[in-house]
Design a protein around this motif. Structure first.
Motif, PDB file in Angstrom:
ATOM      1  N   GLY A 171     120.583 -93.311  -9.500  1.00  0.00           N
ATOM      2  CA  GLY A 171     119.572 -93.224  -8.461  1.00  0.00           C
ATOM      3  C   GLY A 171     118.287 -92.596  -8.952  1.00  0.00           C
ATOM      4  N   GLN A 172     118.411 -91.636  -9.868  1.00  0.00           N
ATOM      5  CA  GLN A 172     117.207 -91.021 -10.433  1.00  0.00           C
ATOM      6  C   GLN A 172     116.341 -92.058 -11.126  1.00  0.00           C
ATOM      7  OE1 GLN A 172     115.681 -88.004 -10.558  1.00  0.00           O
ATOM      8  NE2 GLN A 172     117.100 -87.298  -8.994  1.00  0.00           N
ATOM      9  N   TYR A 173     116.991 -93.024 -11.749  1.00  0.00           N
ATOM     10  CA  TYR A 173     116.224 -94.052 -12.451  1.00  0.00           C
ATOM     11  C   TYR A 173     115.739 -95.142 -11.494  1.00  0.00           C
ATOM     12  CZ  TYR A 173     114.577 -97.317 -15.892  1.00  0.00           C
ATOM     13  OH  TYR A 173     113.765 -98.150 -16.612  1.00  0.00           O
ATOM     14  N   PHE A 174     116.674 -95.792 -10.808  1.00  0.00           N
ATOM     15  CA  PHE A 174     116.318 -96.969 -10.022  1.00  0.00           C
ATOM     16  C   PHE A 174     115.556 -96.637  -8.742  1.00  0.00           C
ATOM     17  CE2 PHE A 174     120.106 -98.631 -12.367  1.00  0.00           C
ATOM     18  CZ  PHE A 174     119.420 -99.597 -13.104  1.00  0.00           C
ATOM     19  N   LEU A 175     115.815 -95.490  -8.138  1.00  0.00           N
ATOM     20  CA  LEU A 175     115.129 -95.121  -6.901  1.00  0.00           C
ATOM     21  C   LEU A 175     113.932 -94.211  -7.141  1.00  0.00           C
ATOM     22  CD1 LEU A 175     118.198 -94.381  -4.584  1.00  0.00           C
ATOM     23  CD2 LEU A 175     116.959 -96.536  -4.881  1.00  0.00           C
ATOM     24  N   GLY A 176     113.873 -93.576  -8.319  1.00  0.00           N
ATOM     25  CA  GLY A 176     112.800 -92.633  -8.586  1.00  0.00           C
ATOM     26  C   GLY A 176     111.888 -93.046  -9.717  1.00  0.00           C
ATOM     27  N   LEU A 177     112.432 -93.104 -10.914  1.00  0.00           N
ATOM     28  CA  LEU A 177     111.597 -93.305 -12.096  1.00  0.00           C
ATOM     29  C   LEU A 177     110.886 -94.653 -12.085  1.00  0.00           C
ATOM     30  CD1 LEU A 177     110.811 -91.705 -14.584  1.00  0.00           C
ATOM     31  CD2 LEU A 177     112.757 -92.697 -15.792  1.00  0.00           C
ATOM     32  N   THR A 178     111.515 -95.689 -11.556  1.00  0.00           N
ATOM     33  CA  THR A 178     110.857 -96.996 -11.528  1.00  0.00           C
ATOM     34  C   THR A 178     109.617 -97.001 -10.643  1.00  0.00           C
ATOM     35  OG1 THR A 178     112.295 -97.758  -9.728  1.00  0.00           O
ATOM     36  CG2 THR A 178     113.001 -98.239 -11.986  1.00  0.00           C
ATOM     37  N   GLU A 179     109.526 -96.043  -9.705  1.00  0.00           N
ATOM     38  CA  GLU A 179     108.376 -95.998  -8.813  1.00  0.00           C
ATOM     39  C   GLU A 179     107.133 -95.416  -9.483  1.00  0.00           C
ATOM     40  OE1 GLU A 179     108.103 -97.442  -6.089  1.00  0.00           O
ATOM     41  OE2 GLU A 179     110.175 -97.831  -5.490  1.00  0.00           O
ATOM     42  N   VAL A 180     107.260 -94.947 -10.723  1.00  0.00           N
ATOM     43  CA  VAL A 180     106.083 -94.468 -11.453  1.00  0.00           C
ATOM     44  C   VAL A 180     105.036 -95.576 -11.541  1.00  0.00           C
ATOM     45  CG1 VAL A 180     105.243 -93.745 -13.731  1.00  0.00           C
ATOM     46  CG2 VAL A 180     107.284 -92.667 -12.748  1.00  0.00           C
ATOM     47  N   SER A 181     105.481 -96.794 -11.828  1.00  0.00           N
ATOM     48  CA  SER A 181     104.525 -97.902 -11.931  1.00  0.00           C
ATOM     49  C   SER A 181     103.837 -98.171 -10.595  1.00  0.00           C
ATOM     50  CB  SER A 181     105.237 -99.171 -12.422  1.00  0.00           C
ATOM     51  OG  SER A 181     106.209 -99.611 -11.488  1.00  0.00           O
ATOM     52  N   SER A 182     104.552 -97.950  -9.492  1.00  0.00           N
ATOM     53  CA  SER A 182     103.977 -98.215  -8.171  1.00  0.00           C
ATOM     54  C   SER A 182     102.884 -97.222  -7.798  1.00  0.00           C
ATOM     55  CB  SER A 182     105.081 -98.198  -7.107  1.00  0.00           C
ATOM     56  OG  SER A 182     106.015 -99.228  -7.331  1.00  0.00           O
ATOM     57  N   ILE A 183     102.887 -96.044  -8.420  1.00  0.00           N
ATOM     58  CA  ILE A 183     101.805 -95.086  -8.188  1.00  0.00           C
ATOM     59  C   ILE A 183     100.475 -95.704  -8.596  1.00  0.00           C
ATOM     60  CG2 ILE A 183     100.854 -92.853  -8.873  1.00  0.00           C
ATOM     61  CD1 ILE A 183     103.736 -91.865  -9.246  1.00  0.00           C
ATOM     62  N   PHE A 184     100.453 -96.359  -9.751  1.00  0.00           N
ATOM     63  CA  PHE A 184      99.233 -97.024 -10.217  1.00  0.00           C
ATOM     64  C   PHE A 184      98.917 -98.242  -9.359  1.00  0.00           C
ATOM     65  CE2 PHE A 184     101.232 -95.106 -14.051  1.00  0.00           C
ATOM     66  CZ  PHE A 184     100.269 -94.128 -14.284  1.00  0.00           C
ATOM     67  N   LEU A 185      99.962 -98.929  -8.895  1.00  0.00           N
ATOM     68  CA  LEU A 185      99.754-100.126  -8.085  1.00  0.00           C
ATOM     69  C   LEU A 185      99.080 -99.799  -6.757  1.00  0.00           C
ATOM     70  CD1 LEU A 185     100.184-103.163  -7.763  1.00  0.00           C
ATOM     71  CD2 LEU A 185     102.444-102.668  -6.805  1.00  0.00           C
ATOM     72  N   VAL A 186      99.371 -98.644  -6.185  1.00  0.00           N
ATOM     73  CA  VAL A 186      98.730 -98.240  -4.935  1.00  0.00           C
ATOM     74  C   VAL A 186      97.210 -98.239  -5.099  1.00  0.00           C
ATOM     75  CG1 VAL A 186      98.349 -96.292  -3.373  1.00  0.00           C
ATOM     76  CG2 VAL A 186     100.672 -96.916  -4.028  1.00  0.00           C
ATOM     77  N   VAL A 187      96.735 -97.678  -6.204  1.00  0.00           N
ATOM     78  CA  VAL A 187      95.292 -97.605  -6.461  1.00  0.00           C
ATOM     79  C   VAL A 187      94.724 -98.997  -6.730  1.00  0.00           C
ATOM     80  CG1 VAL A 187      93.511 -96.618  -7.950  1.00  0.00           C
ATOM     81  CG2 VAL A 187      95.551 -95.270  -7.380  1.00  0.00           C
ATOM     82  N   ILE A 188      95.448 -99.790  -7.535  1.00  0.00           N
ATOM     83  CA  ILE A 188      94.980-101.134  -7.868  1.00  0.00           C
ATOM     84  C   ILE A 188      94.850-101.992  -6.613  1.00  0.00           C
ATOM     85  CG2 ILE A 188      95.581-103.264  -9.080  1.00  0.00           C
ATOM     86  CD1 ILE A 188      96.988-101.491 -11.178  1.00  0.00           C
ATOM     87  N   ASP A 189      95.853-101.964  -5.758  1.00  0.00           N
ATOM     88  CA  ASP A 189      95.811-102.775  -4.544  1.00  0.00           C
ATOM     89  C   ASP A 189      94.708-102.308  -3.602  1.00  0.00           C
ATOM     90  OD1 ASP A 189      97.709-104.597  -5.208  1.00  0.00           O
ATOM     91  OD2 ASP A 189      99.334-103.683  -4.073  1.00  0.00           O
ATOM     92  N   LEU A 190      94.475-101.006  -3.558  1.00  0.00           N
ATOM     93  CA  LEU A 190      93.374-100.502  -2.732  1.00  0.00           C
ATOM     94  C   LEU A 190      92.052-101.079  -3.229  1.00  0.00           C
ATOM     95  CD1 LEU A 190      92.779 -98.636  -0.340  1.00  0.00           C
ATOM     96  CD2 LEU A 190      92.431 -96.777  -1.973  1.00  0.00           C
ATOM     97  N   GLY A 191      91.905-101.156  -4.566  1.00  0.00           N
ATOM     98  CA  GLY A 191      90.700-101.745  -5.138  1.00  0.00           C
ATOM     99  C   GLY A 191      90.612-103.245  -4.918  1.00  0.00           C
ATOM    100  N   ARG A 192      91.751-103.907  -4.799  1.00  0.00           N
ATOM    101  CA  ARG A 192      91.741-105.350  -4.530  1.00  0.00           C
ATOM    102  C   ARG A 192      91.376-105.623  -3.082  1.00  0.00           C
ATOM    103  NH1 ARG A 192      95.503-109.223  -2.959  1.00  0.00           N
ATOM    104  NH2 ARG A 192      97.128-107.637  -2.744  1.00  0.00           N
ATOM    105  N   TYR A 193      91.900-104.812  -2.171  1.00  0.00           N
ATOM    106  CA  TYR A 193      91.568-104.993  -0.769  1.00  0.00           C
ATOM    107  C   TYR A 193      90.116-104.627  -0.476  1.00  0.00           C
ATOM    108  CZ  TYR A 193      96.665-105.104  -0.103  1.00  0.00           C
ATOM    109  OH  TYR A 193      97.998-105.422  -0.170  1.00  0.00           O
ATOM    110  N   PHE A 194      89.644-103.562  -1.132  1.00  0.00           N
ATOM    111  CA  PHE A 194      88.286-103.068  -0.907  1.00  0.00           C
ATOM    112  C   PHE A 194      87.592-102.938  -2.262  1.00  0.00           C
ATOM    113  CE2 PHE A 194      91.205-101.419   2.283  1.00  0.00           C
ATOM    114  CZ  PHE A 194      90.613-101.868   3.458  1.00  0.00           C
ATOM    115  N   PRO A 195      87.045-104.027  -2.789  1.00  0.00           N
ATOM    116  CA  PRO A 195      86.485-104.047  -4.146  1.00  0.00           C
ATOM    117  C   PRO A 195      85.425-102.967  -4.348  1.00  0.00           C
ATOM    118  CG  PRO A 195      86.631-106.268  -3.252  1.00  0.00           C
ATOM    119  CD  PRO A 195      86.932-105.335  -2.120  1.00  0.00           C
ATOM    120  N   PRO A 196      85.595-102.133  -5.368  1.00  0.00           N
ATOM    121  CA  PRO A 196      84.610-101.075  -5.633  1.00  0.00           C
ATOM    122  C   PRO A 196      83.352-101.638  -6.288  1.00  0.00           C
ATOM    123  CG  PRO A 196      86.296-101.062  -7.322  1.00  0.00           C
ATOM    124  CD  PRO A 196      86.726-102.085  -6.312  1.00  0.00           C
ATOM    125  N   GLU A 197      82.259-100.921  -6.131  1.00  0.00           N
ATOM    126  CA  GLU A 197      81.027-101.324  -6.796  1.00  0.00           C
ATOM    127  C   GLU A 197      81.173-101.126  -8.298  1.00  0.00           C
ATOM    128  OE1 GLU A 197      77.650 -99.344  -5.265  1.00  0.00           O
ATOM    129  OE2 GLU A 197      77.960 -99.999  -3.194  1.00  0.00           O
TER     130      GLU A 197
END
Length: 299
Positions: A171-197
């Motif tokens: 669980g530490q790996y599949f439920l926790g550690l794999t979500e490290v990549s999603s931390i970056f995805l949150v920012v990327i998707d925010l930039g896709r929805y609202f394109p920065p200057e």
């Protein structure tokens, strides 16, 4: 109710014991989401302008002004949960190393041992996936069969891990550690929805998160996913073959054989599907200078 002591015997009450944090998490995420929707609504069209593809159209014409506070609110709310489980997994796996030090390095220890941090991650992931499933029904971009199936499967494995005290190592790996990549995805998707200057601070942050997401996704959700999965399968087949699974979890062997193993393969194949999509979008960025579309992503 007291927490169980580290050991292989299951208290069979993890969900009940963690009901207060679970309820609190659901209230926090829901309150944050709807508060953000209200506060970020931009009827003037002067700030937080979404990309045209996320605006309603009538006869081919965009509705102006366009406001999509739901997309921003989702990224903000989910960001709290994703950062928590990702950081908890990273800390427990690499920094404190409690998952390696406090669980017996045996098939029984990895499958049935108790770890406080794993109970926290299972509760947090159950909370987040249940919330994500319900909120996604309100957001067209998130209400897809793939997204909803992923959320449902992740919630199911989190519930079983918490309720029957199983797979606290994995669980530490599949439920926790794999979500490290999603931390970056949150920012990327925010930039896709609202394109920065171009040249703005947010544009630079998104630019940093893109390669970080690609590398971390490949490492944790593709390459190491199958390495850890191989050990999981080996451990499950060992304890179900020698009878230890039935001794330690009487009548619950089905959770290992018919929930975790099939779901592990299905979710693993889903990671490969997403990675193939991500690589296609990365090529567009490299050769076409476009903002990558991670709408098939892993949240």
């Amino acid at each position: 109710m007291e927490s169980p002591q580290p050991g292989l015997d299951s208290p069979y009450n993890g969900v009940r014991r963690m009901r207060t944090p679970i309820a609190g998490g659901l209230i926090f995420l829901t309150s944050t989401y709807f508060a953000a929707v209200r506060l970020l609504r931009d009827d003037s069209g002067t700030y937080l302008k979404p990309a045209d593809e996320f605006c309603e159209k009538s006869d081919g014409q965009l509705h102006e002004p366009c406001s999509r506070p739901d997309l921003a609110a989702f990224q903000i709310s989910s960001g709290f949960a994703i950062f928590y489980v990702g950081w908890m997994g990273f800390k427990t796996w690499y920094i404190s190393r409690n998952v390696h030090r406090n669980l017996p390095n045996t098939p029984e220890g990895r499958l049935f041992g108790w770890l406080h941090e794993s109970e926290q991650i299972a509760a947090a992931n159950l909370t987040f996936q249940a919330w994500d499933f319900m909120i996604s029904l309100l957001i067209p971009e998130h209400c897809s069969a793939v997204f909803l199936t992923h959320h449902l499967m992740a919630a199911v494995v989190s519930w079983f891990s918490l309720h029957y005290q199983v797979l606290h190592y994995y669980g530490q790996y599949f439920l926790g550690l794999t979500e490290v990549s999603s931390i970056f995805l949150v920012v990327i998707d925010l930039g896709r929805y609202f394109p920065p200057e171009s040249g703005s601070l947010f544009a630079h942050v998104v630019g940093i998160c893109q390669p970080a997401f690609l590398v971390s996704f490949f490492w944790y959700r593709v390459a190491m996913w199958w390495v850890i999965s191989w050990r999981l399968w080996s451990d499950v087949l060992t304890v179900t073959g020698n009878g230890r699974a039935e001794e330690l979890r009487p009548g619950k062997t089905f959770v290992l054989k018919y929930v975790y193993l099939p779901f592990n393969i299905l979710l693993g194949l889903l990671q490969l599907h997403w990675f193939r999509f991500i690589m296609g979008e990365t090529k567009k960025v490299v050769f076409g200078h476009e903002m990558p579309d991670h709408s098939q992503g892993t949240e």
